[in-house]
Design a protein around this motif. Structure first.
Motif, PDB file in Angstrom:
ATOM      1  N   THR A  78      45.434  33.970  43.270  1.00 54.38           N
ATOM      2  CA  THR A  78      45.605  35.408  43.880  1.00 54.38           C
ATOM      3  C   THR A  78      44.262  36.129  44.062  1.00 54.38           C
ATOM      4  O   THR A  78      43.231  36.208  43.437  1.00 54.38           O
ATOM      5  CB  THR A  78      46.399  36.277  42.895  1.00 54.38           C
ATOM      6  OG1 THR A  78      47.592  35.555  42.457  1.00 54.38           O
ATOM      7  CG2 THR A  78      46.459  37.598  43.368  1.00 54.38           C
ATOM      8  N   VAL A  79      44.038  36.763  45.267  1.00 51.71           N
ATOM      9  CA  VAL A  79      42.972  37.521  45.690  1.00 51.71           C
ATOM     10  C   VAL A  79      43.511  39.087  45.903  1.00 51.71           C
ATOM     11  O   VAL A  79      44.965  39.359  46.294  1.00 51.71           O
ATOM     12  CB  VAL A  79      42.602  37.210  46.982  1.00 51.71           C
ATOM     13  CG1 VAL A  79      43.488  37.407  48.166  1.00 51.71           C
ATOM     14  CG2 VAL A  79      41.341  38.068  47.464  1.00 51.71           C
ATOM     15  N   TYR A  80      42.820  40.082  45.461  1.00 51.45           N
ATOM     16  CA  TYR A  80      43.252  41.426  45.407  1.00 51.45           C
ATOM     17  C   TYR A  80      42.508  42.455  46.335  1.00 51.45           C
ATOM     18  O   TYR A  80      41.264  41.883  46.417  1.00 51.45           O
ATOM     19  CB  TYR A  80      43.059  41.946  43.783  1.00 51.45           C
ATOM     20  CG  TYR A  80      43.872  41.070  43.114  1.00 51.45           C
ATOM     21  CD1 TYR A  80      43.052  40.046  42.190  1.00 51.45           C
ATOM     22  CD2 TYR A  80      45.125  41.549  42.515  1.00 51.45           C
ATOM     23  CE1 TYR A  80      43.857  39.427  41.113  1.00 51.45           C
ATOM     24  CE2 TYR A  80      45.766  40.557  41.673  1.00 51.45           C
ATOM     25  CZ  TYR A  80      45.094  39.657  41.009  1.00 51.45           C
ATOM     26  OH  TYR A  80      45.787  39.089  39.995  1.00 51.45           O
ATOM     27  N   LEU A  81      42.725  43.474  46.587  1.00 54.47           N
ATOM     28  CA  LEU A  81      42.231  44.411  47.201  1.00 54.47           C
ATOM     29  C   LEU A  81      42.389  45.504  46.711  1.00 54.47           C
ATOM     30  O   LEU A  81      43.513  46.409  46.963  1.00 54.47           O
ATOM     31  CB  LEU A  81      42.487  44.414  48.855  1.00 54.47           C
ATOM     32  CG  LEU A  81      41.609  45.341  49.546  1.00 54.47           C
ATOM     33  CD1 LEU A  81      39.979  45.181  49.606  1.00 54.47           C
ATOM     34  CD2 LEU A  81      42.016  45.505  51.174  1.00 54.47           C
ATOM     35  N   GLN A  82      41.631  46.301  45.931  1.00 55.65           N
ATOM     36  CA  GLN A  82      41.795  47.786  45.240  1.00 55.65           C
ATOM     37  C   GLN A  82      41.089  48.576  46.314  1.00 55.65           C
ATOM     38  O   GLN A  82      39.949  48.712  46.572  1.00 55.65           O
ATOM     39  CB  GLN A  82      40.921  47.848  44.006  1.00 55.65           C
ATOM     40  CG  GLN A  82      40.918  49.077  43.239  1.00 55.65           C
ATOM     41  CD  GLN A  82      42.248  49.581  42.726  1.00 55.65           C
ATOM     42  OE1 GLN A  82      43.031  48.681  42.017  1.00 55.65           O
ATOM     43  NE2 GLN A  82      42.775  50.685  42.936  1.00 55.65           N
ATOM     44  N   MET A  83      42.056  49.590  46.576  1.00 55.46           N
ATOM     45  CA  MET A  83      41.796  50.507  47.486  1.00 55.46           C
ATOM     46  C   MET A  83      41.770  52.091  46.781  1.00 55.46           C
ATOM     47  O   MET A  83      42.813  52.485  46.534  1.00 55.46           O
ATOM     48  CB  MET A  83      42.732  50.564  48.708  1.00 55.46           C
ATOM     49  CG  MET A  83      42.790  48.990  49.435  1.00 55.46           C
ATOM     50  SD  MET A  83      43.793  49.230  50.884  1.00 55.46           S
ATOM     51  CE  MET A  83      45.411  49.396  50.151  1.00 55.46           C
ATOM     52  N   ASN A  84      40.389  52.523  46.937  1.00 56.28           N
ATOM     53  CA  ASN A  84      40.435  53.898  46.345  1.00 56.28           C
ATOM     54  C   ASN A  84      39.935  54.872  47.441  1.00 56.28           C
ATOM     55  O   ASN A  84      39.544  54.533  48.397  1.00 56.28           O
ATOM     56  CB  ASN A  84      39.328  53.686  45.186  1.00 56.28           C
ATOM     57  CG  ASN A  84      39.771  52.958  44.031  1.00 56.28           C
ATOM     58  OD1 ASN A  84      40.901  52.858  43.539  1.00 56.28           O
ATOM     59  ND2 ASN A  84      38.870  52.159  43.773  1.00 56.28           N
ATOM     60  N   SER A  85      40.263  56.159  47.166  1.00 55.49           N
ATOM     61  CA  SER A  85      39.850  57.305  47.844  1.00 55.49           C
ATOM     62  C   SER A  85      40.374  57.132  49.568  1.00 55.49           C
ATOM     63  O   SER A  85      39.605  57.101  50.377  1.00 55.49           O
ATOM     64  CB  SER A  85      38.216  57.554  48.095  1.00 55.49           C
ATOM     65  OG  SER A  85      37.856  57.768  46.739  1.00 55.49           O
TER      66      SER A  85
END
Length: 124
Positions: A78-85
């Motif tokens: 699994t690959v993730y993309l944490q998106m903030n702001s």
């Protein structure tokens, strides 16, 4: 054949956060770099972030640097993309993709398998 399935998209207010996930089939996930791209309505698909096979090197588009974090768990394929702001201009369909062997690039043609995409909508 490799299958990539994204999840985690949705509607969020500006300033909020989302975490996208991309689950990959196959036993060779850990051998390949992975990337995230996005495509807004009426625009071309663009690079967002990439991560090398071992997770030690990451790359970001200038527009998301400092706000988004790409990571991977090779044990979970699994690959993730944490998106903030998040900003309204981040609204797009987000795609994960597997890089061709030995590539970790920003160009679409450096990737050979793509997911179906997940919609991210950021309201102002």
């Amino acid at each position: 054949q490799v299958q990539l399935v994204e999840s985690g998209g949705g509607l969020v207010e500006a300033g909020g956060s989302l975490r996208l996930s991309c689950a990959a089939s196959g036993r060779t996930f850990s051998s390949y770099s992975m990337g995230w791209f996005r495509q807004a309505p009426g625009k071309e698909r663009e690079f967002v972030a990439a991560i090398r096979w071992n997770g030690e090197n990451t790359y970001y588009a200038n527009s998301v640097k400092g706000r988004f974090i790409i990571s991977r768990d090779n044990a979970k394929n699994t690959v993730y993309l944490q998106m903030n702001s998040l900003k309204p201009e981040d609204t797009a369909v987000y795609y994960c993709a597997r890089a061709r062997p030995y590539y970790t690039g920003r160009n679409l043609d450096e990737y050979d398998f793509w997911g179906q995409g997940t919609q991210v909508t950021v309201s102002s």
